[in-house]
Enzyme design. Structure first.
Site, PDB file in Angstrom:
ATOM      1  N   ASN A   1       5.498  -3.805   3.980  1.00 49.38           N
ATOM      2  CA  ASN A   1       4.332  -3.108   4.172  1.00 49.38           C
ATOM      3  C   ASN A   1       3.718  -3.285   5.735  1.00 49.38           C
ATOM      4  O   ASN A   1       2.960  -4.445   5.756  1.00 49.38           O
ATOM      5  CB  ASN A   1       3.411  -3.519   3.069  1.00 49.38           C
ATOM      6  CG  ASN A   1       1.839  -3.165   2.963  1.00 49.38           C
ATOM      7  OD1 ASN A   1       1.617  -2.082   3.703  1.00 49.38           O
ATOM      8  ND2 ASN A   1       1.115  -3.610   2.262  1.00 49.38           N
ATOM      9  N   TRP A   2       3.910  -2.373   6.216  1.00 48.62           N
ATOM     10  CA  TRP A   2       3.242  -2.719   7.997  1.00 48.62           C
ATOM     11  C   TRP A   2       1.924  -2.929   7.807  1.00 48.62           C
ATOM     12  O   TRP A   2       1.306  -3.124   8.999  1.00 48.62           O
ATOM     13  CB  TRP A   2       4.096  -1.699   8.655  1.00 48.62           C
ATOM     14  CG  TRP A   2       5.573  -1.931   8.801  1.00 48.62           C
ATOM     15  CD1 TRP A   2       6.316  -2.552   8.134  1.00 48.62           C
ATOM     16  CD2 TRP A   2       6.462  -1.030   9.745  1.00 48.62           C
ATOM     17  NE1 TRP A   2       7.521  -2.332   8.525  1.00 48.62           N
ATOM     18  CE2 TRP A   2       7.501  -1.417   9.474  1.00 48.62           C
ATOM     19  CE3 TRP A   2       5.910   0.021  10.924  1.00 48.62           C
ATOM     20  CZ2 TRP A   2       8.814  -0.562  10.208  1.00 48.62           C
ATOM     21  CZ3 TRP A   2       6.939   0.699  11.480  1.00 48.62           C
ATOM     22  CH2 TRP A   2       8.332   0.077  11.034  1.00 48.62           C
ATOM     23  N   LYS A   3       1.320  -2.276   6.888  1.00 48.57           N
ATOM     24  CA  LYS A   3      -0.309  -2.152   7.095  1.00 48.57           C
ATOM     25  C   LYS A   3      -0.573  -1.554   8.393  1.00 48.57           C
ATOM     26  O   LYS A   3       0.069  -0.539   8.630  1.00 48.57           O
ATOM     27  CB  LYS A   3      -1.073  -3.431   6.807  1.00 48.57           C
ATOM     28  CG  LYS A   3      -0.550  -4.278   5.701  1.00 48.57           C
ATOM     29  CD  LYS A   3      -1.258  -5.366   5.245  1.00 48.57           C
ATOM     30  CE  LYS A   3      -0.767  -6.182   4.292  1.00 48.57           C
ATOM     31  NZ  LYS A   3      -1.462  -7.572   3.739  1.00 48.57           N
TER      32      LYS A   3
ATOM     33  N   HIS B   1      -3.054  -1.078  -3.246  1.00 43.76           N
ATOM     34  CA  HIS B   1      -3.109  -2.288  -2.807  1.00 43.76           C
ATOM     35  C   HIS B   1      -4.322  -3.117  -2.840  1.00 43.76           C
ATOM     36  O   HIS B   1      -5.513  -2.277  -2.713  1.00 43.76           O
ATOM     37  CB  HIS B   1      -2.622  -2.181  -1.261  1.00 43.76           C
ATOM     38  CG  HIS B   1      -2.203  -3.662  -0.552  1.00 43.76           C
ATOM     39  ND1 HIS B   1      -3.282  -4.390  -0.236  1.00 43.76           N
ATOM     40  CD2 HIS B   1      -1.110  -4.124  -0.444  1.00 43.76           C
ATOM     41  CE1 HIS B   1      -2.801  -5.223   0.289  1.00 43.76           C
ATOM     42  NE2 HIS B   1      -1.388  -5.309   0.223  1.00 43.76           N
TER      43      HIS B   1
ATOM     44  N   GLU C   1      -6.249  -4.617  -0.602  1.00 47.76           N
ATOM     45  CA  GLU C   1      -6.987  -4.184   0.517  1.00 47.76           C
ATOM     46  C   GLU C   1      -7.715  -2.812   0.212  1.00 47.76           C
ATOM     47  O   GLU C   1      -8.896  -2.831   0.453  1.00 47.76           O
ATOM     48  CB  GLU C   1      -6.217  -4.271   1.691  1.00 47.76           C
ATOM     49  CG  GLU C   1      -5.684  -5.681   2.141  1.00 47.76           C
ATOM     50  CD  GLU C   1      -4.516  -5.881   3.007  1.00 47.76           C
ATOM     51  OE1 GLU C   1      -3.973  -4.837   3.366  1.00 47.76           O
ATOM     52  OE2 GLU C   1      -4.139  -6.645   3.173  1.00 47.76           O
TER      53      GLU C   1
ATOM     54  N   GLU D   1       0.794  -9.069  -6.795  1.00 51.03           N
ATOM     55  CA  GLU D   1       0.283  -9.822  -5.280  1.00 51.03           C
ATOM     56  C   GLU D   1      -1.056 -10.451  -5.737  1.00 51.03           C
ATOM     57  O   GLU D   1      -1.957  -9.649  -5.656  1.00 51.03           O
ATOM     58  CB  GLU D   1       0.042  -8.495  -4.401  1.00 51.03           C
ATOM     59  CG  GLU D   1       1.206  -7.824  -4.044  1.00 51.03           C
ATOM     60  CD  GLU D   1       1.123  -7.313  -2.694  1.00 51.03           C
ATOM     61  OE1 GLU D   1       2.048  -7.394  -1.991  1.00 51.03           O
ATOM     62  OE2 GLU D   1       0.122  -6.514  -2.318  1.00 51.03           O
TER      63      GLU D   1
ATOM     64  N   GLY E   1      -1.830 -12.681   2.947  1.00 53.69           N
ATOM     65  CA  GLY E   1      -1.950 -12.818   4.384  1.00 53.69           C
ATOM     66  C   GLY E   1      -2.404 -14.374   4.718  1.00 53.69           C
ATOM     67  O   GLY E   1      -3.036 -14.551   5.645  1.00 53.69           O
TER      68      GLY E   1
ATOM     69  N   SER F   1       2.395 -13.600   1.110  1.00 48.98           N
ATOM     70  CA  SER F   1       3.087 -14.386   2.142  1.00 48.98           C
ATOM     71  C   SER F   1       4.483 -14.847   1.433  1.00 48.98           C
ATOM     72  O   SER F   1       4.959 -15.896   1.646  1.00 48.98           O
ATOM     73  CB  SER F   1       2.130 -15.764   2.008  1.00 48.98           C
ATOM     74  OG  SER F   1       0.957 -15.619   2.496  1.00 48.98           O
TER      75      SER F   1
ATOM     76  N   GLY G   1       4.171  -8.329   3.599  1.00 47.75           N
ATOM     77  CA  GLY G   1       3.303  -7.954   4.718  1.00 47.75           C
ATOM     78  C   GLY G   1       3.991  -8.509   6.301  1.00 47.75           C
ATOM     79  O   GLY G   1       4.709  -7.950   6.859  1.00 47.75           O
ATOM     80  N   GLY G   2       3.164  -9.540   6.323  1.00 51.73           N
ATOM     81  CA  GLY G   2       3.219 -10.042   7.947  1.00 51.73           C
ATOM     82  C   GLY G   2       4.788 -10.276   8.106  1.00 51.73           C
ATOM     83  O   GLY G   2       5.290 -10.055   9.304  1.00 51.73           O
TER      84      GLY G   2
END
Ligand code: PGA
Length: 256
Positions: free
Chosen positions: A10-12, A96, A98, A168, A174, A214, A235-236
């Site tokens: 998930n590159w966001k 998600h 966010e 999640e 993150g 994470s 993500g990251g």
């Protein structure tokens, strides 16, 4: 029931279409021709067309990060399921945390998207998870259960095998804090019980439940070794090939 691991990046809101090229080339070069683990990248909308071309001849799949539930019309700034299918998108991340926290998405509004996705042959990656406050108040399972039930209301039983969930915990996204292997397994197993109640045990056993929050090469093996953890939403660590490929390697080892 053996479920193939899915590792989804998930590159966001990161990487231009130009910046996406190198990363996708590196992913293709390393895992583009294997299929023991399913690999998916979910770039921003603006890179979908480019990445779709780059992965065309490979085993890497394409995902989007959101979509609108409506088929078309006066919805400025929005993107439909059909537009995603037209670019050979296979998966779509929905709900998600966010989007729930920053854009007011609710179980009900996400449910409409989940149903629109599956009716358009897109595999939903439906995200659920508790906040720190909810965990500390002992409400984790209650919150996650109602997210599953409400977000998947009216989901067609005939399409359960195409459903993917991503657990999640919001406090782990993150932040560098990961759920322990046992914490993840406890919630994943509980989610599968709810799915069994909704769709029957056999159908529930086909659903992949990803862990997100994470996940990195250092902790992936332990999480993926849990019986109900069927992959990761990353993500990251999906933004560099070193980290993303490291997690795919952990999944490959776990599946062999
Ligand atoms: P993270 O994000 O891996 O950076 O914690 C996961 C996600 O939000 O999907």
């Amino acid at each position: 029931m053996s479920r193939k691991y899915l590792i989804a990046g998930n590159w966001k809101m990161n990487k231009t279409a130009t910046e996406a090229v190198d990363l996708v080339h590196e992913i293709n070069a390393s895992v583009g021709s294997q299929n023991s683990v399913q690999v998916c990248v979910c770039p921003p909308f603006t890179s979908l067309a480019k990445v779709s071309e780059l992965i065309e001849q490979t085993e890497v799949f394409l995902g989007a990060q959101n979509m609108n539930a409506e088929a078309s019309g006066a919805f400025t700034g929005e993107v439909s399921a059909e537009m995603l299918r037209d670019l050979y998108v296979s998966f779509v991340i929905l709900g998600h945390s966010e989007r729930r926290q920053l854009y007011g998405e609710t179980n009900e509004s996400i449910n409409r998207k989940v149903l629109a996705a599956i009716h358009n042959n897109l595999k939903p990656i439906y995200c659920i998870g508790e906040t720190l406050e909810e965990r500390e108040a002992g409400q984790t399972l209650e919150v996650v259960r109602s997210q599953v039930r409400q977000g998947l209301a009216d989901y067609p039983a005939s399409s359960v095998e195409h459903l993917i969930l991503a657990y999640e915990p919001v406090w782990a996204i993150g932040t560098g804090k990961t759920a322990t292997d046992e914490m993840a397994q406890e919630v994943h197993a509980d989610i599968r019980v709810v799915l069994s109640e909704m769709f029957g045990e056999s159908a529930a056993s086909t659903v992949r439940i990803l862990y997100g929050g994470s996940m990195k090469p250092e902790n992936a093996a332990g999480l993926l070794a849990q019986p109900d953890v069927d992959g990761g939403l990353i993500g990251g660590a999906s933004l560099t090939s070193r980290a993303f490929l490291g997690i795919i390697e952990a999944a490959t080892t776990a599946s062999s």
